[in-house]
Design a protein around this motif. Structure first.
Motif, short mmCIF file in Angstrom:
data_model
loop_
_atom_site.label_atom_id
_atom_site.label_comp_id
_atom_site.label_asym_id
_atom_site.label_seq_id
_atom_site.Cartn_x
_atom_site.Cartn_y
_atom_site.Cartn_z
N SER A 1 31.86 39.27 46.31
CA SER A 1 33.04 39.51 45.06
C SER A 1 32.45 40.28 44.00
CB SER A 1 33.49 37.89 44.97
OG SER A 1 31.96 37.18 44.38
N PRO B 1 37.57 38.80 45.27
CA PRO B 1 37.06 39.40 46.44
C PRO B 1 36.82 41.12 46.29
CG PRO B 1 39.43 38.75 46.90
CD PRO B 1 39.09 38.14 45.63
N ASP C 1 31.81 35.38 50.59
CA ASP C 1 32.60 34.96 49.46
C ASP C 1 33.97 35.48 49.47
OD1 ASP C 1 30.34 33.91 48.58
OD2 ASP C 1 30.37 34.97 46.80
N ALA C 2 34.42 36.58 50.51
CA ALA C 2 35.47 37.47 50.70
C ALA C 2 36.54 36.84 51.62
CB ALA C 2 35.25 38.89 50.79
#
Length: 549
Positions: A299, A375, A411-412
């Protein structure tokens, strides 16, 4: 595009490589019935690799001159389910008694060095009291994250009702074990515009994916590309050690990547993913074809949108360079709650004051922006890889996207959280990224693995550590045991009749205990917690696992 290794030169040659078919993803058995290490080749077949192809690792019990052996206790000194830290002269070991059997392991968690004797023993594994990493007591292998390395397992024997432990002196001092990995045998490595596995992003998910492939015997080419100028590093430490240098944060040394043939391209920005032709295009025009692709771009920090946002000395913390520009002089921190920044005022171009929506003016020389992240998936908008309305990549339990052969982690992504009835969630935690990277690698090898870990996070500032496990979104009540003012407490977040998350400070190993219970599939009922808080004066949490704390 920079690189820690020489950049592959574009050539016209295209090498078509096929990863193992599903039936080849299963473990081969030798005549003895034990698993046999393999290296996958480009044509999808498997070949056995030999000892000389691996990096030497300290053996837990080599020759007598390199070992220490001692009687450490009587067989009745430990009850079932108990752990004890014992000294062997050259170092300590963790002695565990479980189901009548003794096991001896490294005594410190390889992640940050937590004493495992203070952790949680359950279901044949010990869970770290600080950050929740889990190790199999029978093998020492890392079973749940965070961290990259496993524990050494030492020999135990019983003679005349005494427990003896025999251990390598070197292993006692190292207190960590890197699992055996295959080396790259692909003739195209480093010299072609084609790769077997391309990993976009070199955070926890990307690195664990690459290491898992090698641990599973995959010996074809792996390319790891990152926007950073550094090799993979421990990003959570950035906000805790603002003056840390990249080499201090590195998760693996440069020699590790060379030894196992994991190519790392730094300062490499992917601008296009062509899934039809299985090709990515970098900002400098370089093109790289792949057979399997992992998207782990992470991100990007959100930026302020208020007046004056362009003034100097306003920072986010994403890289070591960002952290090095920000220093705390002391820990006198004041909170302004339920407000936001409306303006940044400058003097001679540099920050002077921060104006809040409440009209409060705060004098400031530096502003560190920590308002969340988005993201880093903009480069996928023109591809056929699905993104949701917020820009996240939806994946299934196997970390697969809507495009065959393309996986995503970290994280995405949004993924089904098994523990919360497969609710689609985004959990940007370091521990979760590790777990997703492993699952993605396993499914590249057709092992049909599914993500099932319980979310676990932590943070620390000014000598105080906060730990959290579960997924608390949608909670409707909080039950607190302890003293908030003294910063010694545990908070149970409930929804209806069920505990869905727990947070604690100075109450170890309660969060690890809760995580282990949730991982076992047992629900913790709100009434159980209420009765505990009502009647407990000692803070004992043995009711969670049925064992004394």
């Amino acid at each position: 595009m920079g690189g820690c290794f020489s950049k592959p030169k574009p050539v016209e040659l295209k090498i078509e490589v096929v990863l193992p078919e599903k039936e080849r993803g299963k473990e081969e058995l030798s005549a003895s019935g034990k698993g046999s290490p393999r290296a996958y080749q480009g044509n999808g077949t498997a070949r056995h690799f030999h000892t000389e192809e691996r990096l030497p690792a300290p053996h837990p019990y080599p020759g007598a001159q390199d070992c220490v052996e001692a009687a450490i206790c009587h067989v009745k000194d430990l009850e079932n389910g108990q752990m004890r830290e014992v000294e062997l002269g050259w170092g300590k070991v963790l002695l565990v008694k479980d189901n009548g059997e003794f096991h001896a392991l490294g005594h410190k968690c390889p992640h940050y060095g937590a004493p495992l004797v203070k952790g949680v023993l359950s279901r044949g594994r010990v869970r770290c009291p600080w950050h929740g990493a889990c190790f199999n007591i029978g093998t020492g292998d890392l079973e749940d994250f965070p961290g990259l390395d496993s524990l050494h397992k030492f020999q135990v024997k019983i003679e005349k009702e005494k427990v003896y432990v025999r251990a390598s002196k070197q292993a006692l001092q190292l207190q960590r074990r890197t699992k055996v990995m295959a080396k790259c045998i692909s003739p195209s490595a480093g010299h072609s515009s084609s790769t077997n596995v391309l990993i976009v992003g070199a955070g926890a998910a990307g690195l664990v994916c690459a290491e898992t492939l090698r641990q599973e015997g995959f010996s074809d080419r792996i390319v790891l590309c990152t926007l950073d100028r550094h090799l993979p590093y421990d990003r959570p430490k950035l906000s805790k050690s603002l003056d840390a240098q990249p080499e201090q944060l590195a998760l693996r040394p440069k020699e590790f990547f060379r030894a196992y043939g994991i190519e790392v391209l730094t300062e490499a920005q992917v601008v296009t993913v062509d899934v039809r032709n299985k090709k990515v295009v970098f900002k400098d025009g370089f093109k790289l074809e792949y057979s399997k692709l992992l998207l782990a771009p992470g991100s990007s920090p959100k930026m302020l949108s208020c007046k004056g946002k362009e003034v100097e000395n306003v920072f986010t913390i994403r890289t070591p360079e960002d952290a090095n520009r920000v220093m705390f002089e002391n820990n006198r921190v004041k909170f302004y709650m339920q407000t936001e920044v409306s303006e940044l005022r400058a003097q001679e171009g540099k920050l002077k004051e921060v104006v809040l929506k409440s009209s409060k003016v705060v004098r400031a020389d530096v502003c560190v922006v920590g308002i969340g992240a988005v993201p880093a998936t903009g480069f996928l908008r023109q591809s056929s890889i699905n993104l949701d309305s917020r820009g996240f990549i939806p994946v299934n339990k196997m970390m697969q996207t809507n495009v065959p052969g393309v996986f995503a982690a970290g994280d995405a992504v949004t993924f089904p959280l098994a523990w919360r009835n497969n609710r689609k969630v985004n959990i940007p935690h370091w521990q979760m990224a590790h777990a997703q990277g492993r699952v993605a690698a396993q499914n590249m090898l057709a092992q049909e693995a599914e993500i099932s870990t319980v979310p676990y996070l932590w943070t620390a500032m000014f000598g105080r550590s906060l730990r959290y496990a579960g997924y608390g979104e949608g909670f409707d009540d909080v039950i607190i045991q302890g003293d908030l003012e003294e910063l010694k407490f545990v908070a149970f977040y409930t929804k209806g009749d069920e505990v869905i998350a727990v947070a604690s400070m100075n109450y170890d190993p309660i969060v690890s205990k809760v995580a282990e219970v949730l991982a076992s599939g047992r629900a913790i009922r709100k009434r159980e917690v209420e009765l505990f808080v009502l009647h407990s004066k000692t803070g004992d949490m043995s009711w969670l696992t049925g064992k004394g704390s």
